[in-house]
Each structure stands twice: as structure tokens, then as C-alpha cells.
Design an enzyme around this catalytic site. Structure first.
Site, PDB file in Angstrom:
ATOM      1  N   GLU A 177     -42.499  38.440 -18.222  1.00 29.21           N
ATOM      2  CA  GLU A 177     -41.297  37.616 -18.378  1.00 29.21           C
ATOM      3  C   GLU A 177     -40.407  37.753 -17.147  1.00 29.21           C
ATOM      4  O   GLU A 177     -40.176  38.875 -16.684  1.00 29.21           O
ATOM      5  CB  GLU A 177     -40.537  38.028 -19.640  1.00 29.21           C
ATOM      6  CG  GLU A 177     -41.339  37.771 -20.914  1.00 29.21           C
ATOM      7  CD  GLU A 177     -40.572  38.094 -22.191  1.00 29.21           C
ATOM      8  OE1 GLU A 177     -39.432  38.616 -22.085  1.00 29.21           O
ATOM      9  OE2 GLU A 177     -41.098  37.828 -23.276  1.00 29.21           O
ATOM     10  N   HIS A 209     -37.899  33.640 -24.787  1.00 30.32           N
ATOM     11  CA  HIS A 209     -37.445  34.883 -25.409  1.00 30.32           C
ATOM     12  C   HIS A 209     -35.971  34.805 -25.809  1.00 30.32           C
ATOM     13  O   HIS A 209     -35.161  35.669 -25.462  1.00 30.32           O
ATOM     14  CB  HIS A 209     -37.692  36.080 -24.495  1.00 30.32           C
ATOM     15  CG  HIS A 209     -37.914  37.354 -25.267  1.00 30.32           C
ATOM     16  ND1 HIS A 209     -38.696  38.382 -24.816  1.00 30.32           N
ATOM     17  CD2 HIS A 209     -37.446  37.768 -26.491  1.00 30.32           C
ATOM     18  CE1 HIS A 209     -38.699  39.373 -25.693  1.00 30.32           C
ATOM     19  NE2 HIS A 209     -37.948  39.012 -26.727  1.00 30.32           N
ATOM     20  N   ARG A 216     -43.033  40.780 -29.300  1.00 28.80           N
ATOM     21  CA  ARG A 216     -43.302  41.173 -27.925  1.00 28.80           C
ATOM     22  C   ARG A 216     -44.608  40.538 -27.449  1.00 28.80           C
ATOM     23  O   ARG A 216     -45.604  40.498 -28.182  1.00 28.80           O
ATOM     24  CB  ARG A 216     -43.384  42.698 -27.808  1.00 28.80           C
ATOM     25  CG  ARG A 216     -42.048  43.407 -27.986  1.00 28.80           C
ATOM     26  CD  ARG A 216     -41.099  43.064 -26.849  1.00 28.80           C
ATOM     27  NE  ARG A 216     -39.831  43.779 -26.927  1.00 28.80           N
ATOM     28  CZ  ARG A 216     -38.728  43.308 -27.499  1.00 28.80           C
ATOM     29  NH1 ARG A 216     -38.753  42.117 -28.078  1.00 28.80           N
ATOM     30  NH2 ARG A 216     -37.604  44.010 -27.492  1.00 28.80           N
TER      31      ARG A 216
END
Length: 311
Positions: free
Chosen positions: A266, A285, A237
Site C-alpha cells: 500500500e 484502505h 489486511r
């Protein structure tokens, strides 16, 4: 537009656009409602009020207290993945809603992606590719970093971290790790305090959930303790890292490189400092995104729902 399957035994809301066919087969008795690829809170609240789901599968967006408050029948929230930081866990607990993660479902995919980033950093893969395309031949000046004999530090030793550790050991690395929840470590892995792992490794790879206690665990102070020329990789994260401090460490040459698959915000905003740093290798990601993980995460989420509803 939201897609709805034929109703049978209640509604399951999916905060995404699709589920693997294998997961849909398990949930064939339910009415499946898709919220779309970028569901916002107001949209989710409206869908919950309209459909009153008995379960929610969380793929994208955040599941807040307001969303849960709009559901009269909600019994279970199933994450399409391992991380639960996008779900208001306190609100779910207060409402008696079970929250389940697809533990280990994408472990192979994330571990492999972590190693792709580690090796790209150690071998200067992206920079060499760009230089070649620009007409350069850097054989006389290039020096890569070997993994054999160096120390791999892991923060988090769950399903993903354990796989990363095994690969590191197979490559001849010394492996140290910090995990406050681990009762024991795999053979060849030494458990140490967090500060010792950060300061004692050549490659640091993060594989832990984001909590209030570990937010910005890598900051100016802790980065300053790392070995000169170390590599940082984050497939967990973004909130685990103070991004401004990491950018400074990369630009100063204190660190060799960083491989980053997650970010504090994000999608990563335009003009982010990382975009202009050559020794920051970036991916959006996608560590847990593979054809196999897509199936295993969907099936795990579906089974978690069925198990809770059957209890």
C-alpha cells in the site's frame, strides 16, 4: 513541517498530520509532535531522538525496533485503529513498552464498508454505473445475486465481524464463522473450522488480524475449494490473500467478484493486476475512515495513553 503544541507534561509523537479535537483536548497537557502523512523510518528515528516522546500514536507508517531504540522515555504506543501489524510487537515487549489498540473504535465504519463492498459485488453496482455512462441499458441481461437464503462466511468474529454477522442475519443469510479466539458465537452464528467456512459460503468476508500463521490464508488451494460464483471481501489486511491467486480466480470466472479495501503493498502499485479486472472492486484502505471513526479512534488512543501513564 512538523507541528508542535505548547509543551507541558512530555511529548507525544503522532505518525500522521492531525488528531481529532476531542483527542487533543484529552492530551492538552502534552506536547504533540506530528510526523506527517508518510513518515519513513529515518524520519521517525530522528524525531524520537530529538523529542524523546513518552508516547506514540500510530496512524501511518511502521514503528520498528530502530524507532523504539531511539526513545529513552517511551512508555506506551497507541494505535489509531485496531490493527497492530505495523508495530514491531516483539521489540515493544522486549523494551517493556505497552502497546494498545483502539479496539472497536472503527467497528461500525469498517462493518458498513464491508457490506458496501459485498452489495456492490452482488449487485454489479460499479459495472452497471460504467455501462450506463457509456450509453447502455442492461435491464434485459443483468442478473444480480440475492443475499436472502445464502451463506455468509466470516473469518474473525470480533467487534467488526460481529456487526457484519448481525447485518447478514438480518438480511436472511445463514452465518458461519471461524475465530480461534472466540469462546462463543452470537445467536444465529455457527462456529466452524476455517476450511469449512471457506468452502461452505457464498460470501466470504475477512475480519481478522494478520499473523505469521494466517498470511496468504486465501491462496490457490483454498480458493479452489470455494463455491462457484462466490464473493470475497477483505477489509482487514492485504497479506491475508495471495493476490496472484485471487486475480486468477476472478479472471477465470471461478469467483463472481471481490471487494478489496486492503492490499499486500500500500498504496497499490501502478499496473497491479487488480486494476485491470472488472470484477475486482477496489477502495484505498478507507473502511475505517469516517468522520465518526476519526473521533472515536483518536479519543480511544488518547485514553489508552492516559490509562497507561496513570498506572
Amino acid at each position: 513541517m512538523n507541528t508542535v503544541f505548547q509543551p507541558q507534561c512530555g511529548v507525544i509523537l503522532v505518525t500522521g498530520t492531525d488528531l481529532a479535537p476531542q483527542a487533543l483536548a484529552l492530551l492538552s497537557e502534552f506536547n504533540i509532535v506530528y510526523a506527517g502523512a508518510k513518515p519513513e523510518e529515518e524520519q521517525l528515528v530522528a524525531l524520537c531522538r530529538q523529542h524523546q516522546p513518552i508516547a506514540i500514536i500510530v496512524r501511518y507508517g511502521r514503528l520498528t525496533d530502530r524507532v523504539m531504540a531511539a526513545c529513552s522515555n517511551l512508555r506506551v504506543i497507541a494505535k489509531h485503529g485496531a490493527g497492530l501489524d505495523t508495530i514491531a510487537l516483539d521489540a515493544a515487549a522486549r523494551r517493556g513498552i505497552a502497546v494498545k489498540a483502539a479496539v472497536g473504535a472503527n467497528a461500525a465504519a469498517v462493518a458498513e464498508h464491508a457490506w458496501a463492498l459485498i452489495l456492490a459485488c452482488a449487485k454489479n453496482v460499479t459495472q452497471l454505473d460504467q455501462r450506463m455512462r457509456a450509453g447502455h441499458w442492461d435491464k434485459a441481461t443483468h442478473k444480480s445475486l440475492e443475499m436472502n437464503g445464502r451463506t455468509l462466511g466470516l473469518v474473525g468474529l470480533g467487534a467488526i465481524g460481529a456487526r457484519v454477522a448481525a447485518i447478514g442475519a438480518a438480511m436472511g443469510m445463514n452465518v458461519i464463522a471461524h475465530d480461534p479466539y472466540a469462546q462463543s458465537a452470537p445467536d444465529g452464528v455457527t462456529l466452524l473450522p476455517l476450511a469449512d467456512v471457506i468452502a461452505g459460503c457464498d460470501v466470504l468476508s475477512l475480519h481478522c488480524p494478520l499473523t505469521p500463521d494466517n498470511a496468504n490464508m486465501l491462496n490457490a488451494a483454498t480458493l479452489a475449494t470455494m463455491r462457484p460464483g462466490a464473493i470475497v471481501v477483505n477489509t482487514a489486511r492485504g497479506g491475508l490473500i495471495d493476490e496472484a491467486a485471487l486475480a486468477d480466480a476472478l479472471q477465470s470466472g471461478a469467483l463472481r467478484a471481490a471487494g478489496l479495501d486492503s492490499f499486500q503493498e500500500e498504496p497499490m502499485r501502478a499496473g497491479h493486476p487488480f486494476a485491470g479486472i472488472a470484477n475486482a472492486i477496489l477502495s484505498p484502505h478507507v473502511g475505517g475512515v469516517s468522520a465518526d471513526a476519526y473521533i472515536s479512534m483518536g479519543v480511544a488512543a488518547a485514553n489508552n495513553i492516559l490509562n497507561v501513564l496513570a498506572a
